[in-house]
Write an enzyme that holds these catalytic residues in place. Structure first.
Site, mmCIF file in Angstrom:
data_model
loop_
_atom_site.group_PDB
_atom_site.id
_atom_site.type_symbol
_atom_site.label_atom_id
_atom_site.label_comp_id
_atom_site.label_asym_id
_atom_site.label_seq_id
_atom_site.Cartn_x
_atom_site.Cartn_y
_atom_site.Cartn_z
ATOM 1 N N HIS A 27 2.875 6.781 6.128
ATOM 2 C CA HIS A 27 3.106 5.375 6.453
ATOM 3 C C HIS A 27 2.943 4.493 5.219
ATOM 4 O O HIS A 27 2.526 4.959 4.149
ATOM 5 C CB HIS A 27 2.142 4.912 7.549
ATOM 6 C CG HIS A 27 0.699 5.178 7.245
ATOM 7 N ND1 HIS A 27 0.108 6.398 7.421
ATOM 8 C CD2 HIS A 27 -0.288 4.369 6.765
ATOM 9 C CE1 HIS A 27 -1.162 6.351 7.070
ATOM 10 N NE2 HIS A 27 -1.433 5.119 6.664
ATOM 11 N N ARG A 57 0.893 -1.170 0.000
ATOM 12 C CA ARG A 57 0.000 0.000 0.000
ATOM 13 C C ARG A 57 0.919 1.204 0.000
ATOM 14 O O ARG A 57 1.649 1.458 0.944
ATOM 15 C CB ARG A 57 -0.912 -0.011 1.241
ATOM 16 C CG ARG A 57 -1.745 1.254 1.424
ATOM 17 C CD ARG A 57 -2.665 1.514 0.227
ATOM 18 N NE ARG A 57 -3.595 2.611 0.497
ATOM 19 C CZ ARG A 57 -3.407 3.875 0.130
ATOM 20 N NH1 ARG A 57 -2.289 4.221 -0.526
ATOM 21 N NH2 ARG A 57 -4.311 4.791 0.392
ATOM 22 N N HIS A 80 -2.997 10.766 5.401
ATOM 23 C CA HIS A 80 -4.362 11.263 5.302
ATOM 24 C C HIS A 80 -4.695 12.057 6.557
ATOM 25 O O HIS A 80 -3.967 11.988 7.563
ATOM 26 C CB HIS A 80 -5.371 10.132 5.093
ATOM 27 C CG HIS A 80 -5.021 8.856 5.779
ATOM 28 N ND1 HIS A 80 -5.105 8.698 7.157
ATOM 29 C CD2 HIS A 80 -4.554 7.671 5.298
ATOM 30 C CE1 HIS A 80 -4.716 7.461 7.477
ATOM 31 N NE2 HIS A 80 -4.375 6.817 6.379
ATOM 32 N N GLU A 88 -10.775 5.606 0.891
ATOM 33 C CA GLU A 88 -9.478 5.054 0.516
ATOM 34 C C GLU A 88 -8.997 5.629 -0.811
ATOM 35 O O GLU A 88 -7.798 5.629 -1.114
ATOM 36 C CB GLU A 88 -9.583 3.530 0.433
ATOM 37 C CG GLU A 88 -8.318 2.794 0.082
ATOM 38 C CD GLU A 88 -7.210 2.949 1.119
ATOM 39 O OE1 GLU A 88 -6.032 2.794 0.738
ATOM 40 O OE2 GLU A 88 -7.517 3.230 2.287
ATOM 41 N N GLU A 107 -5.757 6.464 11.712
ATOM 42 C CA GLU A 107 -5.995 5.122 11.176
ATOM 43 C C GLU A 107 -5.764 4.080 12.275
ATOM 44 O O GLU A 107 -4.674 3.983 12.830
ATOM 45 C CB GLU A 107 -5.054 4.848 10.000
ATOM 46 C CG GLU A 107 -5.078 3.427 9.465
ATOM 47 C CD GLU A 107 -4.129 3.254 8.298
ATOM 48 O OE1 GLU A 107 -4.246 4.038 7.331
ATOM 49 O OE2 GLU A 107 -3.253 2.350 8.346
ATOM 50 N N HIS A 109 1.906 6.958 1.881
ATOM 51 C CA HIS A 109 0.812 7.928 1.820
ATOM 52 C C HIS A 109 0.519 8.473 3.211
ATOM 53 O O HIS A 109 1.080 8.006 4.201
ATOM 54 C CB HIS A 109 -0.445 7.264 1.253
ATOM 55 C CG HIS A 109 -1.055 6.237 2.165
ATOM 56 N ND1 HIS A 109 -0.495 4.999 2.383
ATOM 57 C CD2 HIS A 109 -2.169 6.281 2.954
ATOM 58 C CE1 HIS A 109 -1.228 4.312 3.238
ATOM 59 N NE2 HIS A 109 -2.252 5.070 3.630
#
Length: 402
Positions: free
Chosen positions: A160, A112, A117, A183, A121, A115
């Site tokens: 992360h 993944r 946000h 997402e 999380e 990134h």
């Protein structure tokens, strides 16, 4: 207690099968005539079978609380050639205003993308092994391997990554403290590089502009990469200090804070996992076990069902009460301070997560409340004999039978 399976529901038909389902779980259904229970028009038995209590509630049910259940198995799945993800947010689960969930699969080597946000999380590994990385605002690093039963927490804004390890990668649940999260709208490192002039990148990193000639021109999101070496090798690549409070926590390995014949409860909150600003419980219910009648005074509750068949009753006040059935991959949601219980109505152990937006886990037990005020006061309300009340437990019993 008999498990009334979805397959059997489909075989017996929507109306008759769903009535039988209520009876099979030990709950009496309302007694209506055959004509009143018939559904000769177009209908979808498979859809109706996902929650038989929508068709015919328990006698104690009343009113319509809206959708209290959704399922990752019923939402769109975004695929790449390396992995996939699907999400339950306020857009497809309107009651879930304060939390959104993502179910993601990363096979061996799949990444993944790096990134970040805005929301925090919270994650729980449901299968396999993965490696997570992060760097905080003080340039302190974190790299760790996580396995089934472990969780991690990244504060909002902390960049992360996640990568599947051998032998078969990992699958996990992500919960964000914003029901509008998607997402599809995170900040990706490739996206920023693709929209920054090369001369700016060169000046920022102190390297020739040609360094970025081969940088990918598309977002990677989930992509295949070489399987990393040992954790020790990855840790040796940076000399920066480690984060003060690790972002990973072995929830499944913790000793239960409560255990009885009916099941167990494990808790992860700021008291044993200092990095987190969200809290959670991993609950196990043996067949017939009951997560006692209770409510959560500090936060809405986001649930994820891992195994087994469960029934939840939700009391909303003003005479309103609804019952909902849950299966693996289902998501439940209970607003703050709304009373509810969860019961195992199947043959297998029910395992589910309770997740909250607050750092401190808190619940209020109906039984404990009743038994810690004067018995005569409760007896006057409920017409229960004082001698009976005196025998009831005064301490919380999160799972019954004890």
């Amino acid at each position: 207690m008999t498990l009334y399976s979805r397959r059997k529901l489909l075989a017996t038909g929507a109306a008759g099968g769903l009535v039988a389902a209520a009876a099979a779980t030990g709950a009496s259904a309302e007694d209506y005539s055959a004509a009143a229970m018939s559904d000769p028009g177009p209908h979808d038995p498979a859809q109706a079978a996902t929650n038989p209590y929508d068709w015919q509630g328990l006698p104690t049910d009343h009113g319509n609380l809206g959708m209290l259940r959704h399922s990752f198995s019923q939402v769109h799945n975004r695929h790449t050639d390396a992995g996939w993800a699907r999400e339950v947010t306020v857009r497809n689960f309107p009651i879930s205003k304060n939390m959104a969930g993502v179910n993601m699969r990363l096979p061996k080597g799949a990444v993944r993308e790096l990134h970040w946000h805005v929301p925090a999380e919270w994650a729980f590994v449901t299968y396999g092994v993965g490696r997570i990385t992060a760097v905080d605002s003080g340039a302190q690093r974190f790299v760790a391997d996580v396995k089934e039963g472990d969780l991690w927490f990244f504060p909002g804004g902390v960049p992360h990554s996640i990568q599947g390890l051998g032998p078969d990668g990992c699958e996990f649940i992500l919960v964000f403290n914003d029901g509008n999260f998607s997402e599809d709208s995170t900040f990706l490192i490739t996206d920023w590089f693709n929209h920054t002039p090369k001369e700016v990148l060169a000046k920022n990193f102190g390297v020739p502009a040609s360094t970025f000639d081969n940088t990918t021109k598309k977002d990677l999101w989930i992509f295949g990469a070489p399987v990393p070496g040992s954790l020790a090798d990855d840790l040796a690549q940076s000399q920066q200090p480690f984060v003060t409070n690790p972002y990973a926590f072995p929830l499944g390995d913790q000793k239960p804070v409560f255990q009885s014949a009916g099941g167990s409860v494990r808790i992860a909150d700021v008291n044993n996992f200092p990095a987190t600003t969200m809290s959670a419980a991993l609950v196990e219910l043996e067949p017939g076990g009951l997560r006692e009648l209770h409510w959560h005074p500090l936060s809405d509750e986001w649930q994820y069902y891992i195994s087994g068949t469960a029934r939840m009753g939700v009391f909303h006040g003003e005479g309103r009460n609804n019952t909902v059935e849950f299966h693996p991959s289902d998501v439940g949601y209970v607003p703050q301070s709304i009373g509810h219980y969860v019961q195992n109505i199947g043959k297998d152990t029910v395992r589910f997560l309770e997740v909250f937006t607050t750092p401190q886990y808190a619940d209020v037990s109906l039984a404990s409340w009743m038994n810690n005020v004067p018995h005569e006061l409760v007896a006057a309300h409920l017409n229960i004999d004082v001698a009976t009340l005196q025998k009831l437990a005064q301490r919380k019993t999160p799972v019954v039978p004890v």
